[in-house]
Write a protein that holds these residues in place. Structure first.
Motif, mmCIF file in Angstrom:
data_model
loop_
_atom_site.group_PDB
_atom_site.id
_atom_site.type_symbol
_atom_site.label_atom_id
_atom_site.label_comp_id
_atom_site.label_asym_id
_atom_site.label_seq_id
_atom_site.Cartn_x
_atom_site.Cartn_y
_atom_site.Cartn_z
ATOM 1 N N GLU B 61 0.829 -1.213 0.000
ATOM 2 C CA GLU B 61 0.000 0.000 0.000
ATOM 3 C C GLU B 61 0.861 1.259 0.000
ATOM 4 N N LYS C 77 -12.425 1.619 -3.093
ATOM 5 C CA LYS C 77 -11.854 0.701 -2.095
ATOM 6 C C LYS C 77 -11.771 1.385 -0.733
ATOM 7 N N GLY C 78 -11.335 2.661 -0.759
ATOM 8 C CA GLY C 78 -11.221 3.431 0.481
ATOM 9 C C GLY C 78 -12.557 3.595 1.171
ATOM 10 N N GLN C 81 -13.566 0.300 2.714
ATOM 11 C CA GLN C 81 -12.719 0.117 3.894
ATOM 12 C C GLN C 81 -13.233 0.971 5.058
ATOM 13 N N LYS C 84 -16.357 -0.343 6.584
ATOM 14 C CA LYS C 84 -16.032 -1.531 7.391
ATOM 15 C C LYS C 84 -15.537 -1.143 8.772
ATOM 16 N N GLU C 85 -14.660 -0.119 8.817
ATOM 17 C CA GLU C 85 -14.017 0.252 10.081
ATOM 18 C C GLU C 85 -14.872 1.162 10.943
ATOM 19 N N GLY C 94 -13.521 7.664 3.794
ATOM 20 C CA GLY C 94 -12.696 6.614 3.185
ATOM 21 C C GLY C 94 -12.046 6.975 1.863
ATOM 22 N N ALA C 98 -7.890 7.354 1.219
ATOM 23 C CA ALA C 98 -7.114 6.437 0.379
ATOM 24 C C ALA C 98 -6.348 7.168 -0.719
#
Lengths: 341, 151, 124
Positions: B61, C77-78, C81, C84-85, C94, C98
């Protein structure tokens, strides 16, 4: 007795003469086929100024004052300056005019401005309202590019139908006194729109307006294309002039070898401009260098100068409007006394 | 009735113009786009592999964040020097689509409009080309998160 | 060595093909570069949300992350993520988290180079 012939044409009975002319062009144009005809070629496109807009003004100022010098006149003898350019609110011409402290008429006809200003200027001179009138226009590639298109450094490709805005300015001094080639007719064009909305295909947008003005001119003056040594359109480019020839043929007029286009003439094929030059500076610089020079030499005796303009703005494009075009034409006839001396 | 005729003239003219437009050879530009685009991605991969070899602790990453930062910085510098648009002339989408093209689209108006002042020129005009990318990107990112939350 | 060659070949092919797709769009539709970028970011984000972009990244590595579609992928994706968190607020935070490095770097370098350099007339 009326000085109007036919529908759209006026005749100048006193024959206003072009007694002084001057052209300035940028570096790229200076590498083109007319490099020996231009009076001044810039070494750098900024012309020693801090921005391209200032450079455009300086070019215009230089062209105007040099053309007055060529006419052997003093600025105080100039009664009127007529001109325009492509920038919003025609700032280049009006900001230039403040240096001269003479009456000023700002006009806008997009790339047709040179023919428009000659028509307006000739009318004032022919009617004996003013003695000496200056007609001038100019454009700069970099100012037009940022106003109408994208930032210069953006890495995009220009489409194959696009044209290259000419960096250049031209100025002519009109007067009844002294010798020079005379302006005998002017045909003022109508705004035409054939529904083209591709901003990268100006030639196709402007060709119908050139057709409309040329046909009106031939009808009004009872002439045919063969009566002219040169019929030259403003900046239709290669594609646009092919379209114009087709359109004219469709209407029963054949444009032959005596037809050409300033946009097509000003650059060489290998200069990667695709369809050729555009902008008011294109027809202004070609007229005030190559065409008038060839008339001095006697190669051309009677020229039909038809500058074309696309009357669009970035706003109209974004709102999805189609592109209207306009074309004004003036007839320039050779003064036999010129060139003999 | 008259209006219909007007439209058909314009339509006819548009069809005619379309037929007159010179057919350019699009094949070479596709190859150039492929080569330049592929090359920029390979440079990115090289930076990533190099960094991970130099700094063994660096994760995937972090490395890809560095790749973005380095490529964006280089493209911005080339834009300022006036070289990026010359690559773009022949590479086309090959230099627009990679992240470097995004950087070019932010730096080019910044350089161009500096003459109108730092605040109203440089800062305001910076997003004239790339603005919609960030707007649309963020909207779609939010929607993705929302959909993920619901389902 | 052969493995490394193959990796770079894949990177080259995937990256090149994505760019070529953009070039086809430019030629066929006369689309401007702004629209290409927007379109590709959206495509990347949608593919990621559908779970189709990760396999492409596993195969093409930088060939899939360097094109602007990779930027769209990071945004999506961010956001996932983040959700999720942190739940709902993650959908807001997010995406930018990212892509923060890329956007900040683009803006900062544009600012610096904008101050340093002047625009130049195109030659061709």
């Amino acid at each position: 007795m009326s000085n109007k012939v036919g529908e759209q044409t006026i005749i100048f009975k006193n024959k206003p003469k072009i007694i002084g002319n001057f052209s300035v062009v940028g570096e790229k144009e200076g590498h083109g086929p007319f490099k020996d005809y231009f009076h001044h070629i810039l070494e750098d496109d900024l012309f020693g100024e801090s921005s391209f807009e200032h450079a455009e003004r300086k070019m215009l100022e230089y062209a105007i004052s040099s053309s007055i010098e060529k006419a052997k006149l003093n600025i105080n003898k100039i009664d009127l300056i007529v001109g325009g350019d492509l920038l919003n609110q025609i700032i280049s011409t009006s900001f230039t005019a403040r240096h001269f402290d003479r009456p000023f008429l700002g006009i806008y006809g997009a790339c047709s401005t040179m023919a428009e200003s000659l028509a307006v200027g000739a009318t004032f001179v022919d009617g004996e309202y003013f003695k000496n009138v200056v007609c001038a226009t100019g454009t700069h590639f970099s100012t037009a590019e940022r106003q109408y298109r994208f930032p210069l450094e953006l890495g995009n490709q220009r489409p194959p139908t696009s044209q290259w805005t000419v960096t250049g300015a031209g100025s002519s001094v009109l007067s009844l006194n002294s010798n020079g080639h005379s302006i005998t007719y002017a045909t003022l064009g109508k705004v035409t729109d054939y529904g083209i909305n591709d901003v990268n295909n100006m030639g196709a947008a402007m060709a119908p307006s050139a057709m409309s003005t040329l046909i009106s001119h031939f009808q009004d003056t009872k002439t045919t294309p063969d009566d002219y040594d040169l019929i030259v359109t403003g900046d239709l480019g290669k594609l646009g002039s092919e379209i114009l020839m087709d359109l004219m043929e469709h209407n029963g007029y054949k444009l032959g070898k005596n037809y050409n286009d300033c946009g097509q003439m000003i650059f060489n094929n290998n200069q990667k401009t695709f369809q050729g030059g555009s902008g008011c500076g294109c027809s202004a610089s070609v007229l005030n260098s190559y065409i008038l020079k060839k008339m001095d030499e006697g190669v051309f005796k009677k020229v039909l100068f038809a500058a074309t303009g696309a009357l669009l703005s970035t706003l109209s494009t974004q709102q999805g409007d189609t592109i209207p075009g306009i074309c004004h034409a003036v007839v320039i006839e050779r003064d036999e006394r010129v060139g003999r001396k | 009735m008259k209006k219909e005729k007007h439209i058909s003239r314009n339509e006819q003219y548009n069809i005619y113009v379309e037929s007159k437009i010179p057919k350019t050879k699009s094949f070479p530009t596709l190859i150039w786009a492929f080569l330049v685009g592929g090359l920029i991605c390979m440079i990115g991969q090289g930076i990533s592999d190099g960094l991970m070899a130099l700094f063994p602790n660096m994760g995937q990453e972090e490395a890809s964040a560095w790749v973005s930062v380095i490529l964006i910085f280089i493209a911005s510098l080339l834009t300022g020097l006036g070289w990026y648009d010359r690559i773009g002339v022949f590479a086309g989408a090959g230099s627009i689509v990679p992240i470097t093209g995004f950087s070019n689209s932010i730096t080019s108006p910044a350089v161009e409009f500096k003459k109108e002042g730092i605040i109203f020129g440089l800062c305001v005009k910076m997003f004239t080309v790339a603005g919609p990318v960030i707007v649309c990107g963020l909207v779609i990112s939010f929607l993705t998160g929302l959909i993920y939350l619901i389902f | 060595m052969l493995e490394m060659f193959l990796t770079y070949l894949k990177v080259f092919l995937v990256g090149g093909l994505i760019c070529m797709l953009g070039q086809i769009l430019i030629i066929k539709t006369k689309i401007t570069s702004s629209r290409i970028l927007v379109l590709f970011v959206c495509i990347g984000a949608v593919l990621e949300a559908a779970g189709l972009y990760d396999p492409l990244v596993n195969f093409g590595k930088a060939g899939a992350t360097v094109p602007i579609t990779g930027f769209g992928r990071s945004l999506a994706k961010g956001a996932i993520q983040g959700v999720k968190e942190m739940g709902f607020i993650g959908a807001f935070t997010g995406g930018l988290t990212a892509t923060a490095a890329g956007i900040t770097c683009a803006v900062v370098s544009a600012f610096i180079f904008g101050l340093i350099f002047n625009s130049k007339t195109k030659k061709f």
